[in-house]
Design an enzyme around this catalytic site. Structure first.
Site, mmCIF file in Angstrom:
data_model
loop_
_atom_site.group_PDB
_atom_site.id
_atom_site.type_symbol
_atom_site.label_atom_id
_atom_site.label_comp_id
_atom_site.label_asym_id
_atom_site.label_seq_id
_atom_site.Cartn_x
_atom_site.Cartn_y
_atom_site.Cartn_z
ATOM 1 N N GLY A 185 -8.230 5.879 5.143
ATOM 2 C CA GLY A 185 -7.083 4.674 3.833
ATOM 3 C C GLY A 185 -6.141 4.235 4.827
ATOM 4 O O GLY A 185 -6.060 4.698 6.150
ATOM 5 N N SER A 216 4.093 2.199 2.071
ATOM 6 C CA SER A 216 5.587 2.096 1.546
ATOM 7 C C SER A 216 5.751 2.278 0.471
ATOM 8 O O SER A 216 7.496 2.905 0.471
ATOM 9 C CB SER A 216 4.934 0.286 0.864
ATOM 10 O OG SER A 216 5.093 -0.592 1.603
ATOM 11 N N SER A 231 3.919 5.056 -8.121
ATOM 12 C CA SER A 231 3.874 3.448 -8.519
ATOM 13 C C SER A 231 5.296 2.928 -9.298
ATOM 14 O O SER A 231 5.613 1.972 -9.568
ATOM 15 C CB SER A 231 3.460 3.471 -9.276
ATOM 16 O OG SER A 231 2.641 3.502 -10.338
ATOM 17 N N LYS A 279 -8.152 -0.150 -0.300
ATOM 18 C CA LYS A 279 -8.100 0.094 0.777
ATOM 19 C C LYS A 279 -8.662 1.704 0.620
ATOM 20 O O LYS A 279 -7.845 1.562 2.065
ATOM 21 C CB LYS A 279 -6.318 -0.297 0.182
ATOM 22 C CG LYS A 279 -5.626 -1.042 0.040
ATOM 23 C CD LYS A 279 -4.207 -0.824 -0.306
ATOM 24 C CE LYS A 279 -3.704 -2.250 -0.786
ATOM 25 N NZ LYS A 279 -2.290 -2.680 -1.488
ATOM 26 N N CYS A 306 8.268 2.758 -6.295
ATOM 27 C CA CYS A 306 8.141 2.095 -4.912
ATOM 28 C C CYS A 306 8.004 0.295 -5.369
ATOM 29 O O CYS A 306 6.725 0.232 -6.305
ATOM 30 C CB CYS A 306 7.275 2.004 -4.031
ATOM 31 S SG CYS A 306 6.542 0.582 -2.947
ATOM 32 N N THR A 345 3.839 -0.943 -4.468
ATOM 33 C CA THR A 345 2.924 0.209 -5.007
ATOM 34 C C THR A 345 2.737 -0.266 -6.224
ATOM 35 O O THR A 345 3.699 -0.150 -7.214
ATOM 36 C CB THR A 345 3.741 1.726 -5.082
ATOM 37 O OG1 THR A 345 3.553 1.745 -3.543
ATOM 38 C CG2 THR A 345 1.923 2.796 -5.053
ATOM 39 N N THR A 401 0.551 -1.152 0.165
ATOM 40 C CA THR A 401 0.115 0.089 0.088
ATOM 41 C C THR A 401 0.741 0.920 -0.072
ATOM 42 O O THR A 401 1.722 1.570 1.082
ATOM 43 C CB THR A 401 -1.105 -0.534 0.868
ATOM 44 O OG1 THR A 401 -1.368 -1.158 1.086
ATOM 45 C CG2 THR A 401 -1.478 0.974 1.523
#
Length: 179
Positions: free
Chosen positions: A53, A132, A164, A41, A167, A170, A7
């Site tokens: 969230g 993360s 994204s 989430k 990471c 993600t 997440t």
């Protein structure tokens, strides 16, 4: 023990009528396996007046979200009082102490980060990110919030997209909730 990484959650407020929380959909098991690409989430709670969230263990986060919603009922919708009450219970309750998650909650007036260490954090600015890829999303949100006229949803989407691309925990399967 198998460790789940998951997440990135990002929240932005551009005034009381433009409040958005978004999250990616990836759930990662261990260091090498993606278990799910489309986990949701973020969600609306408390009669659609609050968005939340979470980052961390999915089952722990669901349990905390339910407990938070009960605290909202107990405190008549007062977001800060409910958050402080949850954080105190989270820190002191033997069973809750082992829950591994962070939450962002927001209504039209406030945005808060709640942690299992008993912390309730009010962000310095009207954006925050956890998880993360939280540092990547936070950096992107900071630049976009302070240097563009983008609305909250556009900032959240772009911040999560940027996270994204950096990471490994993600992805770009983004879900959004807004007030």
């Amino acid at each position: 023990m198998i460790k789940f990484h998951a997440t990135t959650i990002c929240a932005v407020r551009r005034g009381p009528d433009d409040v958005v929380i978004g999250g990616d959909g990836q759930v990662t098991m261990g260091e090498t396996a993606i278990m799910k690409n489309g986990a949701k989430k973020v969600r609306k709670i408390y009669k659609g007046q609050v968005i939340s969230g979470f980052a961390g263990s999915v089952s722990d986060a669901f349990a905390l979200t339910e407990k938070f919603e009960k605290k909202m009922d107990e405190h008549g919708g007062n977001l800060k009082r409910a958050a402080v009450d949850l954080a105190q219970a989270w820190r002191s309750d033997q069973g809750m102490r082992n829950l591994e998650a962070l939450m962002i909650v927001a209504n039209k007036d406030e945005m808060l980060v709640i942690s299992g260490n008993g912390e309730v954090i009010v962000p310095d600015q009207d954006f925050v990110a956890i998880g993360s890829g939280g540092n990547y999303a936070y950096s992107a949100a900071n630049a976009l919030f302070n240097n563009t006229d983008m609305d909250a949803e556009a900032i959240v989407r772009e911040s999560l997209r940027i996270a994204s691309s950096i990471c490994v925990y993600t992805n770009d399967n983004i879900s959004i909730e807004k007030l």
